[in-house]
Design a protein around this motif. Structure first.
Motif, PDB file in Angstrom:
ATOM      1  N   THR A 123      -8.951 -19.411 -60.879  1.00 20.15           N
ATOM      2  CA  THR A 123      -7.723 -20.197 -60.844  1.00 20.15           C
ATOM      3  C   THR A 123      -6.852 -19.939 -62.066  1.00 20.15           C
ATOM      4  O   THR A 123      -5.624 -19.851 -61.961  1.00 20.15           O
TER       5      THR A 123
ATOM      6  N   SER B  84      -1.154 -20.833 -47.349  1.00 18.19           N
ATOM      7  CA  SER B  84      -0.225 -20.863 -48.474  1.00 18.19           C
ATOM      8  C   SER B  84       0.293 -19.461 -48.763  1.00 18.19           C
ATOM      9  O   SER B  84      -0.435 -18.478 -48.607  1.00 18.19           O
TER      10      SER B  84
ATOM     11  N   THR C 219       2.160 -17.648 -55.017  1.00 19.13           N
ATOM     12  CA  THR C 219       1.516 -16.617 -55.822  1.00 19.13           C
ATOM     13  C   THR C 219       1.475 -16.961 -57.310  1.00 19.13           C
ATOM     14  O   THR C 219       0.663 -16.386 -58.039  1.00 19.13           O
TER      15      THR C 219
ATOM     16  N   SER D   1       1.028 -23.050 -59.354  1.00 20.93           N
ATOM     17  CA  SER D   1       1.011 -23.604 -58.001  1.00 20.93           C
ATOM     18  C   SER D   1      -0.327 -23.357 -57.328  1.00 20.93           C
ATOM     19  O   SER D   1      -0.863 -24.233 -56.639  1.00 20.93           O
ATOM     20  N   ARG D   2      -0.887 -22.178 -57.527  1.00 21.06           N
ATOM     21  CA  ARG D   2      -2.189 -21.873 -56.934  1.00 21.06           C
ATOM     22  C   ARG D   2      -3.279 -22.756 -57.550  1.00 21.06           C
ATOM     23  O   ARG D   2      -4.211 -23.176 -56.856  1.00 21.06           O
TER      24      ARG D   2
ATOM     25  N   LYS E 254      -5.722 -25.288 -55.594  1.00 17.52           N
ATOM     26  CA  LYS E 254      -7.173 -25.246 -55.781  1.00 17.52           C
ATOM     27  C   LYS E 254      -7.722 -26.657 -56.003  1.00 17.52           C
ATOM     28  O   LYS E 254      -8.761 -27.034 -55.459  1.00 17.52           O
TER      29      LYS E 254
END
Length: 283
Positions: A27, A259, A262, A266-267, A271
């Protein structure tokens, strides 16, 4: 005086949230070794262990759990300061299929907000088909939906298991169609239930259609009909009657996260959302 660095505290919060050094490293876009070094540095500065780690379990220690709230506040203050440098706030538009957004839904959103208070979260709750359409058009950044077709992309979060639920003492007179309460004609539960009954050669009739989960639950609780429900949303006071009535088992359904985001922040937020979602499903 103890001073803290943002990256070390962020590494701790991520490991505590995701319960995994591997997922925390993925992450944050780094390595497990780097995460371990940052965590060790933070523990040395604080003077106590933050994470308990065994071959099968990663979790905050007692003192780590006590520090977690302050650590979140520390990260949140940093995020607010960074957000203040930007003219436009960060936005995340997420869609949830209506039957997935259960009683734990406020907790999931609170967990996401605690992770990144600078994030402006826009939520849409709808049926899977409408959410997928909005996602494909770019209206939504991410959606959590049931897999209802042959589309195989997305991250599988969990599986929902269905049963035939009715009020205790529900009777199905011999030689009569099964009385069925179901959702809208296009919803997964109705399609799945009617196809299953048709394949088994069981006659059925709908005595209650539409109205959403509360209305369906009311009809079932009143003893009007049988309904295909997930074990998670089946209310107290109703029972699974599939075996008793000789009904065929219902297939399970995958819950999927789609989703296109990228950027790392945000990822990371997604998570956290996915992990919290899985944790609540296990509970």
């Amino acid at each position: 005086m103890v001073t803290l660095d943002v990256e070390s505290v962020q590494a701790f919060v991520m490991v505590a949230d995701l319960r995994s050094f591997t997922r925390a490293a993925e992450t944050l876009g780094t390595t497990q070794a780097a995460i371990s070094v940052k965590l060790k540095r933070l523990e040395d500065r604080l003077g106590f262990r933050l994470i308990e780690r065994t071959p099968r379990l990663v979790r905050p220690s007692v003192r780590g759990a006590a520090f977690l709230c302050a650590a979140r506040d520390f990260i949140a203050a940093h995020e607010r300061a960074i957000a203040g440098l930007s003219a436009s706030p960060r936005r995340l538009a997420v869609g949830f299929v209506d039957h997935v957004a259960g009683a734990e839904f406020p907790t999931l959103l609170a967990r996401l907000h605690a992770h990144d208070p600078a994030l402006v979260i826009e939520v849409r709750i709808d049926v899977s088909r409408n959410l997928i359409d909005a996602f494909d058009k770019g209206v939504l950044d991410a959606v959590i939906v049931r897999r209802e077709d042959d589309r195989r992309d997305g991250e599988v979060l969990t599986q929902e298991h269905f049963g035939w639920f009715a009020a205790p003492g529900f009777t199905w007179p011999e030689g009569t169609p099964l009385r069925l309460a179901s959702f809208a004609p296009t919803c997964l539960e109705r399609i799945m239930a009617t196809r299953t009954l048709d394949a088994a050669g069981i006659a059925w009739t709908e005595t209650f259609v539409g109205g959403g989960i509360p209305a369906i639950v009311a009809a079932v609780s009143a003893g009007l009909a049988v309904a295909p429900l997930t074990f998670r949303v089946a209310p107290a006071g109703v029972v699974e009657v599939g075996k008793e009535l000789g009904l065929p088992p219902l297939p399970s359904s995958e819950i999927v996260l789609h989703s296109t985001l990228t950027d790392a922040r945000s990822r990371a937020a997604l998570k956290i959302l996915a992990t919290a979602f899985r944790e609540h499903r296990v509970v």
